[in-house]
Write an enzyme that holds these catalytic residues in place. Structure first.
Site, short mmCIF file in Angstrom:
data_model
loop_
_atom_site.label_atom_id
_atom_site.label_comp_id
_atom_site.label_asym_id
_atom_site.label_seq_id
_atom_site.Cartn_x
_atom_site.Cartn_y
_atom_site.Cartn_z
N LYS A 22 0.97 -1.36 0.06
CA LYS A 22 -0.28 0.10 0.19
C LYS A 22 1.16 1.09 0.58
CE LYS A 22 -1.59 1.39 3.82
NZ LYS A 22 -2.07 3.00 4.20
N ASN A 23 1.78 1.79 0.54
CA ASN A 23 2.38 1.88 0.95
C ASN A 23 3.70 3.15 -0.09
OD1 ASN A 23 0.80 3.06 3.15
ND2 ASN A 23 2.90 2.21 4.90
N ARG A 92 -4.94 10.33 4.46
CA ARG A 92 -3.72 11.49 4.27
C ARG A 92 -2.93 11.14 3.62
NH1 ARG A 92 -2.78 13.46 8.51
NH2 ARG A 92 -0.41 13.76 7.50
N CYS A 116 -4.96 12.61 12.59
CA CYS A 116 -5.63 11.09 12.49
C CYS A 116 -6.13 10.24 14.18
CB CYS A 116 -4.86 9.88 11.81
SG CYS A 116 -4.15 10.04 12.08
N ARG A 121 0.17 14.51 13.04
CA ARG A 121 0.30 14.34 11.13
C ARG A 121 0.48 15.89 10.96
NH1 ARG A 121 -1.62 9.01 10.33
NH2 ARG A 121 0.79 8.72 8.97
N PRO A 122 1.48 16.23 10.80
CA PRO A 122 1.28 17.40 10.72
C PRO A 122 2.30 17.44 9.28
CG PRO A 122 3.35 17.38 12.12
CD PRO A 122 2.46 16.60 12.43
N VAL A 123 2.57 18.72 8.08
CA VAL A 123 2.76 18.47 6.82
C VAL A 123 3.96 19.41 7.07
CG1 VAL A 123 1.08 16.82 5.93
CG2 VAL A 123 1.10 19.60 6.09
N ASP A 124 4.61 20.37 7.78
CA ASP A 124 5.36 20.85 7.89
C ASP A 124 6.57 20.94 7.32
OD1 ASP A 124 5.39 19.61 10.16
OD2 ASP A 124 7.09 20.89 10.85
N ASP A 304 4.95 0.57 12.22
CA ASP A 304 3.40 -0.14 11.47
C ASP A 304 3.20 -1.42 11.99
OD1 ASP A 304 3.43 1.64 8.56
OD2 ASP A 304 2.90 2.01 10.36
N ILE A 326 8.07 7.24 17.53
CA ILE A 326 7.06 7.99 16.48
C ILE A 326 5.82 8.14 16.08
CG2 ILE A 326 6.36 7.96 13.52
CD1 ILE A 326 9.61 6.19 14.14
N ARG A 396 -8.30 -0.67 4.56
CA ARG A 396 -7.82 0.40 3.95
C ARG A 396 -6.43 -0.38 3.38
NH1 ARG A 396 -7.32 5.91 6.76
NH2 ARG A 396 -6.47 6.26 5.12
C1 EPZ Z 1 4.34 6.87 6.73
O1 EPZ Z 1 3.53 8.21 6.84
C2 EPZ Z 1 3.41 5.59 6.62
N1 EPZ Z 1 2.33 6.54 5.69
C3 EPZ Z 1 2.48 5.19 7.85
O2 EPZ Z 1 2.05 4.18 6.90
C4 EPZ Z 1 3.72 5.65 8.52
O3 EPZ Z 1 2.83 5.06 9.65
C5 EPZ Z 1 4.52 5.88 8.32
O4 EPZ Z 1 5.29 6.40 7.29
C6 EPZ Z 1 6.66 5.23 9.35
O5 EPZ Z 1 7.15 4.71 8.81
C7 EPZ Z 1 2.52 6.09 3.96
O6 EPZ Z 1 3.82 5.90 3.79
C8 EPZ Z 1 1.57 6.03 3.30
P1 EPZ Z 1 6.22 10.26 8.20
P2 EPZ Z 1 3.87 9.50 7.11
O7 EPZ Z 1 5.92 11.76 7.91
O8 EPZ Z 1 5.09 9.73 6.32
C9 EPZ Z 1 6.12 13.92 11.47
C10 EPZ Z 1 0.24 2.76 7.46
O9 EPZ Z 1 -0.23 2.50 8.73
N2 EPZ Z 1 6.14 14.46 10.87
O10 EPZ Z 1 6.90 9.85 8.54
O11 EPZ Z 1 2.70 10.49 7.23
C11 EPZ Z 1 4.75 12.89 11.75
O12 EPZ Z 1 4.41 13.62 13.63
C12 EPZ Z 1 0.58 4.51 8.18
O13 EPZ Z 1 0.09 2.22 6.59
C13 EPZ Z 1 6.46 16.33 11.00
O14 EPZ Z 1 6.63 16.67 12.34
O15 EPZ Z 1 5.22 9.42 8.42
C14 EPZ Z 1 6.14 11.80 12.72
O16 EPZ Z 1 5.85 12.16 14.39
C15 EPZ Z 1 0.04 4.14 9.31
N3 EPZ Z 1 6.09 16.79 10.03
C16 EPZ Z 1 7.17 11.73 12.06
O17 EPZ Z 1 7.67 12.68 11.31
C17 EPZ Z 1 5.78 16.14 9.24
O18 EPZ Z 1 5.69 17.56 7.38
C18 EPZ Z 1 6.74 10.21 10.95
O19 EPZ Z 1 6.42 10.41 9.90
C19 EPZ Z 1 6.14 15.45 8.49
C20 EPZ Z 1 6.00 13.89 9.23
#
Ligand code: EPZ
Length: 416
Positions: A22-23, A92, A116, A121-124, A304, A326, A396
Site C-alpha cells: 500500500k505504502n 492522509r 488522525c 500528523r503535521p505536514v510542515d 507499523d 514515531i 484500507r
Molecule cells: C508514513 O506516514 C506511512 N504512510 C505510515 O503508515 C507510517 O506509519 C509512517 O510513514 C512512519 O513509517 C504512508 O507511507 C502512506 P512520517 P507519514 O512523515 O509519511 C512527523 C500505515 O499504517 N512529521 O514518516 O505520514 C510525524 O508527526 C501508515 O500504513 C512532522 O513532524 O509519516 C511523525 O511523528 C500509518 N512533520 C514523524 O514525523 C512533517 O511534515 C514520522 O512521520 C511530517 C512528519
C-alpha cells in the site's frame, strides 16, 4: 458498519500470497501526475486507500484504468490541480499529490490532511521543502495553496525523518531546475520503490535507501511500466499471527530483505524462520516468548508493526517493553486488548506487557489500520468469539484479509 467475527484457538497453517505494498502504491500512483504519458503498474493491491487515490487523481484529470492488480494511469490532462477536503480527510496520503502538482502544473490547492487517530500528523516538512525549492505557499481556510513557475534545486534537511515528506519532495525535485539534495531522508523500502519507478520514467535520482538522496532535475518525464514491491507490513502481520497462534505458514510473493528487524524479533520470540528469493516460512512450536520492541525509522523496527507485536506479547511467556517513538498516540489498541484480558500498563510512549496464559474473546473496536490488525491477531488466539467493529480501517490496508486468513485455517467471517 461491518464487523468481523473470529473464533479463536486454531493455529494458522498453510500458504498465503502477499499483495503489493500500500505504502509504495500510493506515492507511485501520484508519480503519474509528473508525465503526460502512461504509467503501467502491476501488483497493485486492491485496497480502499488505492481506490480513494485513483478517484482523487481522476478528478484532477488523470485517466485511470484498473483490471485486477494491473492499473494504467495517464497524466496527459491534469487540468484541476486540487485535492478537496472531503477526500483528503479520509486518506492522509493524499498530500502526496502536492509535490507532483507543483512540479508539473506549477500550482496546487491541497487540503491540509488534519490529524488522525495515531497523532497530529503535521505536514510542515513537506511545505518547508517546497518553499526551499522556490514555491510560494499560503495556508487559507484549511487549504495549502502552492505556486511555482519552475521549482529550483535546493539542499533540504529533514529535522524529523518523514516518509511521505521524502517522497513528496523527491517527486517534486525530478522536474526542478538544478540539483536537489534531501538530507536525513527516509530510507524505507517504499521510498526506494518510488525512486525505481521515477528512474524508469526518466528521472535522475541517486542515494535512495540512504539518508541522503540526490535528484538532478530533468525537462520532462515519460511513461513507464513498474511492478509494485511486496507489502512488508502485510508480510509481518501474517508472520506475527502465525507465531501468536503457534502455527506454521509460508508467505509467497514477498521479500525477506525488507523485513530484517521484524524477522529478528520473531526469532527472538522463538520462531523458526527460513527464507529464499520471494518466500518466507515461519514455524512456531508452543507459546512465543515476550520480546521488547522500540520503533524507529527504517531500517530499525517499524512503527507499523508495533500494534501486532503488542498482541503477540499479550499472550507470550514473560513480560516485554513496547516503546513507540514515531507517533504520539499509537496505543489506541491497548484499551481494546485489555477487554480481551491483556495485562498492559502504559506510561507515556512506553507499554509494559505481561503475557497472559490466555485471552478471552469479547466485542472490540478498531481505531486505526494497524490497531485493527492487532485485534485480529488477538481474536485468533483468544478463547471463544471476538467481534471487531469498524473494520473499514482494516480494509484500507489489507487486501481480502478474511479470505487469506480462512485459507490458513482461521475461523473468521464478516458480519454484514
Ligand atoms: C508514513 O506516514 C506511512 N504512510 C505510515 O503508515 C507510517 O506509519 C509512517 O510513514 C512512519 O513509517 C504512508 O507511507 C502512506 P512520517 P507519514 O512523515 O509519511 C512527523 C500505515 O499504517 N512529521 O514518516 O505520514 C510525524 O508527526 C501508515 O500504513 C512532522 O513532524 O509519516 C511523525 O511523528 C500509518 N512533520 C514523524 O514525523 C512533517 O511534515 C514520522 O512521520 C511530517 C512528519
Amino acid at each position: 458498519m461491518q464487523k468481523l467475527s473470529i473464533q479463536g484457538g486454531a493455529p494458522l497453517r498453510g500458504e498465503v500470497r502477499i499483495s503489493g505494498a500500500k505504502n509504495a502504491a500510493l506515492p507511485i500512483m501520484c508519480a503519474s501526475l509528473l508525465a503526460a504519458d502512461t504509467l503501467q503498474l502491476s501488483n497493485v493491491p486492491e485496497l480502499h486507500d488505492v481506490a480513494t487515490m485513483r478517484k482523487l487523481l481522476e478528478q484532477m484529470g488523470v485517466k485511470a484504468c484498473v483490471r485486477g492488480s494491473e492499473m494504467t494511469l495517464h497524466g496527459g490532462q491534469v487540468d484541476k490541480p486540487e485535492a478537496p477536503y472531503d477526500m483528503v480527510k479520509t486518506m492522509r496520503a493524499s498530500v502526496l499529490v502536492l509535490g507532483p502538482l507543483v512540479a508539473r502544473a506549477g500550482c496546487a490547492r491541497v487540503s491540509l490532511p488534519g490529524g488522525c487517530a495515531i497523532g497530529s500528523r503535521p505536514v510542515d516538512l513537506h511545505i518547508k521543502g517546497l518553499q526551499a525549492m522556490g514555491a510560494t505557499i499560503s495556508i487559507e481556510h484549511g487549504y495549502i495553496h502552492a505556486q511555482a513557475k519552475k521549482l529550483k534545486g535546493a539542499r533540504i534537511f529533514f529535522g524529523t525523518v518523514s516518509v511521505t515528506g521524502t517522497e513528496n519532495l523527491m517527486m517534486a525535485a525530478t522536474l526542478a531546475d538544478g540539483v536537489t539534495v534531501l538530507e536525513n531522508a527516509a530510507r524505507e523500502p517504499e521510498v526506494v520503490d518510488l525512486a525505481n519507478c521515477l528512474r524508469a520514467m526518466g528521472a535522475n535520482i541517486s542515494g535512495d535507501g540512504t539518508d541522503t538522496i540526490t535528484v538532478a532535475g530533468v525537462e520532462e518525464l515519460h511513461g513507464a511500466a513498474h511492478r509494485i514491491m511486496p507489502d512488508r507490513i502485510e508480510s509481518g502481520t501474517f508472520l506475527v499471527a502465525a507465531a501468536a497462534t503457534g502455527g506454521g505458514i509460508t508467505l509467497t510473493g514477498t521479500r525477506a530483505d525488507i523485513l530484517e528487524t521484524v524477522l529478528e524479533k520473531l526469532c527472538e520470540a522463538g520462531a523458526k524462520i527460513s527464507a529464499n528469493a520471494d518466500r518466507i516460512h515461519l514455524e512456531m512450536n508452543g507459546r512465543p516468548k515476550s520480546v521488547n520492541v522500540r520503533t524507529a525509522p527504517y531500517p530499525a523496527f517499524p512503527t507499523d508493526m508495533q500494534a501486532q507485536f503488542m498482541a503477540l506479547n499479550a499472550v507470550a511467556d514473560g513480560s516485554a517493553m513496547v516503546v513507540e517513538t514515531i507517533f504520539e498516540n499509537r496505543f489506541m489498541h491497548v484499551q481494546e486488548l485489555r477487554r480481551l484480558g491483556a495485562q498492559i500498563a502504559v506510561e507515556g510512549n512506553t507499554c509494559m506487557v505481561r503475557g497472559a496464559d490466555h485471552l478471552d474473546g469479547a466485542a472490540v473496536m478498531a481505531t486505526d489500520l494497524r490497531a485493527s490488525a492487532c485485534l485480529v491477531i488477538a481474536g485468533l488466539v483468544a478463547r471463544g468469539e471476538t467481534v471487531i467493529d469498524r473494520i473499514y480501517h482494516l480494509d484500507r490496508g489489507y487486501e481480502h484479509i478474511e479470505a487469506k486468513l480462512s485459507q490458513l485455517g482461521a475461523n473468521i467471517r464478516r458480519l454484514k
